[in-house]
Design a protein around this motif. Structure first.
Motif, PDB file in Angstrom:
ATOM      1  N   PRO A   1       0.843  -1.202   0.000  1.00 46.26           N
ATOM      2  CA  PRO A   1       0.000   0.000   0.000  1.00 46.26           C
ATOM      3  C   PRO A   1       0.879   1.252   0.000  1.00 46.26           C
ATOM      4  CG  PRO A   1      -0.168  -1.196   2.115  1.00 46.26           C
ATOM      5  CD  PRO A   1       0.803  -1.946   1.260  1.00 46.26           C
TER       6      PRO A   1
ATOM      7  N   MET B   1      -3.142  -5.428  -5.006  1.00 49.30           N
ATOM      8  CA  MET B   1      -3.537  -5.576  -3.611  1.00 49.30           C
ATOM      9  C   MET B   1      -4.267  -6.923  -3.470  1.00 49.30           C
ATOM     10  SD  MET B   1      -3.522  -4.772  -0.515  1.00 49.30           S
ATOM     11  CE  MET B   1      -2.438  -3.377  -0.783  1.00 49.30           C
TER      12      MET B   1
ATOM     13  N   THR C   1      -7.672  -1.991  -0.529  1.00 50.27           N
ATOM     14  CA  THR C   1      -7.016  -2.395   0.724  1.00 50.27           C
ATOM     15  C   THR C   1      -8.041  -2.442   1.849  1.00 50.27           C
ATOM     16  OG1 THR C   1      -5.030  -1.241  -0.036  1.00 50.27           O
ATOM     17  CG2 THR C   1      -5.079  -1.886   2.276  1.00 50.27           C
TER      18      THR C   1
ATOM     19  N   GLY D   1      -8.046  -6.239   0.886  1.00 55.56           N
ATOM     20  CA  GLY D   1      -6.687  -6.605   1.331  1.00 55.56           C
ATOM     21  C   GLY D   1      -6.637  -6.844   2.830  1.00 55.56           C
ATOM     22  N   SER D   2      -7.252  -5.920   3.567  1.00 53.12           N
ATOM     23  CA  SER D   2      -7.215  -5.991   5.037  1.00 53.12           C
ATOM     24  C   SER D   2      -8.422  -6.693   5.634  1.00 53.12           C
ATOM     25  CB  SER D   2      -7.160  -4.569   5.615  1.00 53.12           C
ATOM     26  OG  SER D   2      -5.969  -3.925   5.230  1.00 53.12           O
TER      27      SER D   2
HETATM   28  O1  LIG Z   1      -1.764  -4.218   7.065  1.00 55.41           O
HETATM   29  C1  LIG Z   1      -1.143  -4.092   6.013  1.00 55.41           C
HETATM   30  O2  LIG Z   1      -0.330  -3.176   5.857  1.00 55.41           O
HETATM   31  C2  LIG Z   1      -1.378  -5.035   4.865  1.00 55.41           C
HETATM   32  C3  LIG Z   1      -2.070  -4.375   3.713  1.00 55.41           C
HETATM   33  C4  LIG Z   1      -3.281  -5.204   3.434  1.00 55.41           C
HETATM   34  C5  LIG Z   1      -3.282  -6.192   4.477  1.00 55.41           C
HETATM   35  N1  LIG Z   1      -2.251  -6.098   5.241  1.00 55.41           N
END
Ligand SMILES: O=C(O)[C@@H]1CCC=N1
Ligand SMILES: NC(=O)C1=CN([C@@H]2O[C@H](COP(=O)(O)OP(=O)(O)OC[C@H]3O[C@@H](n4cnc5c(N)ncnc54)[C@H](OP(=O)(O)O)[C@@H]3O)[C@@H](O)[C@H]2O)C=CC1
Length: 264
Positions: A96, A117, A167, A171-172
């Motif tokens: 990111p 991502m 994200t 992603g998260s």
């Molecule tokens: O927490 C994070 O920085 C990474 C980005 C998406 C999931 N984990």
């Protein structure tokens, strides 16, 4: 096709696990690097791929090089590998906050760079990845990158301006879903269910509900209404969730994640 990973932690591990599970390439076509002896030994044992502490070795081996280190280490890694990259290789970032422009400044304007991502469900073949290629990739190159990420899940080509939103929502979001599953299971344990069984019930309900949204095309609100009988059990739970601000909390959480991505 030879695939390299700079960094072999949670996300690279999930991708490598997914790629090998699908047999997209043989283990000897993958090389990964890590910093500590522990991680190097663990990756060797777990995946039977090539593992080295030497980032330049991975850069000169790979046709597609995945940069799977935390954003804070990205600059030092690029400085180290820039002149070891194969001339025509594709560099894929998972980080990111690091823009295509930022990479072009570090690696040169002609380099093929892709911002992505992904998420950790890649490990079980259910990943979701946003892919943003820069203008130097041919259609064939983009297809190659899609093939890699589709070997462990779904992909969408997105505008770079959307990647921080991805994200937040994808992603998260496995972390938020795991919290939700854990909390539901805790409640079931509180009411007397063995924990192992509680995880099966809670996880299968989440899996099935997600599948209903994807496969029926119905609005989530309509699917929710199908569960809520008049004066029934479900609407009691829904009322408590609304009183405690469940939806607002989720929206605030996703927004905080997106904002953090934009600020890195
Ligand atoms: O927490 C994070 O920085 C990474 C980005 C998406 C999931 N984990
Ligand atoms: N985890 C996730 O769910 C997701 C992560 N991402 C992104 O993926 C990237 C990686 O994250 P994640 O896998 O979670 O991080 P981890 O901390 O789990 O893994 C990072 C890896 O990088 C290695 N490393 C650190 N510095 C160097 C270096 N100088 N040279 C080579 N290797 C190095 C570490 O080695 P060692 O173990 O030896 O310290 C480790 O193997 C990040 O940009 C993250 O934002 C994107 C989507 C989802």
């Amino acid at each position: 096709m030879k695939i390299g990973f700079i960094g072999c932690g949670n996300m690279a591990g999930a991708m490598i696990g997914g790629i090998l599970r699908k047999k997209l390439v043989a283990p000897d076509q993958i090389i990964a690097t890590a910093k500590t002896r522990n991680s190097i030994e663990r990756a060797k044992k777990e995946y039977s791929i090539g593992v080295t502490p030497d980032n330049r070795e991975a850069a000169s081996f790979a046709d597609v090089l995945v940069l799977a280190v935390k954003p804070v280490y990205m600059e030092e890694v690029l400085d180290e590998i820039a002149d070891a990259l194969k001339p025509d290789s594709i560099v894929v970032s998972l980080a990111p906050g690091k823009t295509l422009d930022w990479f072009a400044k570090k690696l040169g304007p002609d380099r093929k760079i892709v911002r992505t991502m992904p998420n950790t469900p890649a490990l079980v073949g259910e990943g979701m990845t946003a892919i943003c290629p820069n203008g130097n990739l041919s259609e064939e190159d983009i297809q190659l990158v899609e093939n890699i990420f589709q070997s462990f899940g779904k992909t969408e080509i997105t505008a770079e301006s959307m990647i921080d939103v991805v994200t937040g929502i994808s992603g998260s979001s496995p972390a938020y879903v795991f919290l939700f599953i854990e909390a539901m299971a805790d409640a079931a344990v509180l009411k007397g269910m063995p924990r192992k069984q509680a995880y099966v019930f809670a996880s299968q309900a989440v899996l099935g509900s997600a599948k209903m949204v994807l496969e029926t095309g119905k609005h989530p609100g309509e699917l929710k209404d199908m569960v809520c009988s008049p004066a029934g059990t479900t609407i009691e739970a829904v009322k408590v969730l609304e009183e405690k601000g469940f939806r607002g909390a989720v929206m605030d959480a996703v927004s905080a994640c997106v904002d953090k991505g934009r600020g890195i």
